[in-house]
Design a protein around this motif. Structure first.
Motif, PDB file in Angstrom:
ATOM      1  N   PHE A 345      -7.250  30.098  55.776  1.00 29.84           N
ATOM      2  CA  PHE A 345      -7.603  28.601  55.981  1.00 29.84           C
ATOM      3  C   PHE A 345      -9.179  28.330  55.992  1.00 29.84           C
ATOM      4  N   LYS A 346      -9.853  29.546  56.704  1.00 19.23           N
ATOM      5  CA  LYS A 346     -11.363  29.383  56.539  1.00 19.23           C
ATOM      6  C   LYS A 346     -11.877  29.614  55.245  1.00 19.23           C
ATOM      7  N   LYS A 347     -11.327  30.489  54.234  1.00 22.54           N
ATOM      8  CA  LYS A 347     -11.628  30.593  52.919  1.00 22.54           C
ATOM      9  C   LYS A 347     -11.177  29.226  52.168  1.00 22.54           C
ATOM     10  N   VAL A 348     -10.165  28.579  52.388  1.00 19.35           N
ATOM     11  CA  VAL A 348     -10.229  27.293  51.700  1.00 19.35           C
ATOM     12  C   VAL A 348     -11.009  26.173  51.921  1.00 19.35           C
ATOM     13  N   LEU A 349     -11.371  26.330  53.442  1.00 21.54           N
ATOM     14  CA  LEU A 349     -12.460  25.245  53.940  1.00 21.54           C
ATOM     15  C   LEU A 349     -13.760  25.483  53.095  1.00 21.54           C
ATOM     16  N   SER A 350     -13.969  26.581  53.211  1.00 20.47           N
ATOM     17  CA  SER A 350     -15.531  27.125  52.649  1.00 20.47           C
ATOM     18  C   SER A 350     -15.471  26.777  51.226  1.00 20.47           C
ATOM     19  N   SER A 351     -14.238  26.659  50.310  1.00 22.73           N
ATOM     20  CA  SER A 351     -14.448  26.622  49.064  1.00 22.73           C
ATOM     21  C   SER A 351     -14.211  25.148  48.560  1.00 22.73           C
ATOM     22  N   ARG A 352     -14.292  24.249  49.744  1.00 24.41           N
ATOM     23  CA  ARG A 352     -14.154  22.700  49.207  1.00 24.41           C
ATOM     24  C   ARG A 352     -15.189  22.095  48.512  1.00 24.41           C
TER      25      ARG A 352
END
Length: 352
Positions: A345-352
């Motif tokens: 989840f953290k990776k997806v949030l940071s890649s927005r």
């Protein structure tokens, strides 16, 4: 539980789509290999009958019936306790209402949903729904669900269940409990399953979710109702032959897998806490059992995007409506799996 990503065999996916992905234990396989079996459609399968009797006794009921799925168990409970052109009343977000209502095609019944909170019906609205006479249909069955699938694994308070049971019985109406995950509910409440089951006439129990059996469910209730349900099971094509092989795995699940469900609940809470610390745009429910729902409406990404991006980051989830994802913990998910899920989840949030 992990599975390989097809284009990168060196990586594995953490699978939080459902507790239905659980695999049988070594003890289940051993019992399956040695189970005494027979033809359950003819003179009976001894392992099936043992499972039926054991579950019924655990839930304080007279008899049980082994069936292929909890959906069939719920349908049989309805068919065995109602007549055509009558009404079944249940909470409006219940799985039997939102996902199994197509059963009305077979029953000739009408399903009425009652609004509720966290899976618990509004008792005033329930009282209105139970009124009959005049232009109102006769209500012949009331159904509850615990833990509640669509409400994020919430658990019905026992005093609420007692109130519903009392209101229904005062009108001569039977009560069914969709207890697919009732062992999770029992662990959350700190009671034995029989304390939950006493507030219903019939109870369905799924064996293939947190209890980890490969397939099957047991419907329990009064002997006369189960006798009728057994006849109806044959009509629905649910009679199995040497089903004791599957029943043996179910027996292992019922006898030994309930005690560890608290581990799944603790890891679901760890997941929820971890996600809620990541970013205010992401909101996870605080679970009572093993289901965490994650609200994504404020992230600027569609659920389809989230599912795809999380899978690329090593996590399998399920979309639950337009703006929610569902994550379900189970015995194949350890602390490292929870950490990996939070990191995805953290990776997806940071890649927005």
């Amino acid at each position: 539980m992990t599975q390989r990503i097809s284009d990168d065999p060196s990586r594995a996916l953490v699978d939080l789509r459902s507790d239905t992905v659980t695999q049988p234990t070594a003890e289940m396989y051993e019992r399956m290999q040695t189970a005494p079996i027979g033809d359950d459609g003819l003179d009976g399968d001894p392992s099936v009958r043992a499972l039926e009797a054991h579950v019924a006794a655990c839930l304080g009921k007279e008899a049980g019936l082994f069936v292929p799925s909890c959906t069939m168990a719920n349908l049989l409970a309805v068919l065995a306790q109602t007549q055509r052109n009558e009404q079944v009343v249940l909470e409006s977000a219940a799985h039997m209402y939102t996902s199994e209502r197509g059963a009305a095609t077979f029953t000739g019944l009408f399903y009425q949903g009652v609004p509720g909170t966290d899976g618990a019906m509004d008792l005033n609205r329930l009282e209105d729904a139970l009124l009959s006479g005049g232009h109102k249909l006769k209500t012949s069955l009331v159904a509850m669900e615990t833990s509640h699938n669509n409400a994020g694994g919430t658990v019905l308070p026992l005093d609420h269940m007692q109130a519903v049971y009392g209101m229904a019985h005062a009108g001569g109406i039977a009560v069914h409990l969709d207890g697919a995950r009732m062992f999770n509910a029992a662990v959350a409440l700190g009671v034995e399953p029989i304390e939950i089951a006493r507030h219903a006439d019939t109870v369905s129990l799924c064996l293939s979710k947190g209890l980890s059996a490969p397939v099957g469910a047991v419907l329990s209730g009064p002997r006369a109702v189960m006798t009728r349900a057994r006849t109806l099971r044959r009509m629905l094509g649910g009679t199995q032959r040497q089903a004791g092989i599957m029943a043996a795995a179910g027996m292992e699940g019922v006898q030994h897998m309930g005690a560890r469900l608290g581990e799944d609940h603790a890891r679901a809470r760890r997941l929820s806490d971890g996600l809620n610390r990541l970013d205010p745009v992401l909101s996870a429910t605080v679970p009572q059992t093993n289901i965490v729902q994650v609200e994504t409406a404020d992230t600027g990404m569609t659920n389809a995007h989230w599912v795809t991006a999380l899978e690329a980051a090593g996590l399998l989830t399920r979309p639950w409506g337009r703006t929610r994802l569902r994550c379900v913990t189970h015995r194949h998910i350890d602390d490292a799996g929870i950490d990996a899920a939070i990191d995805a989840f953290k990776k997806v949030l940071s890649s927005r």
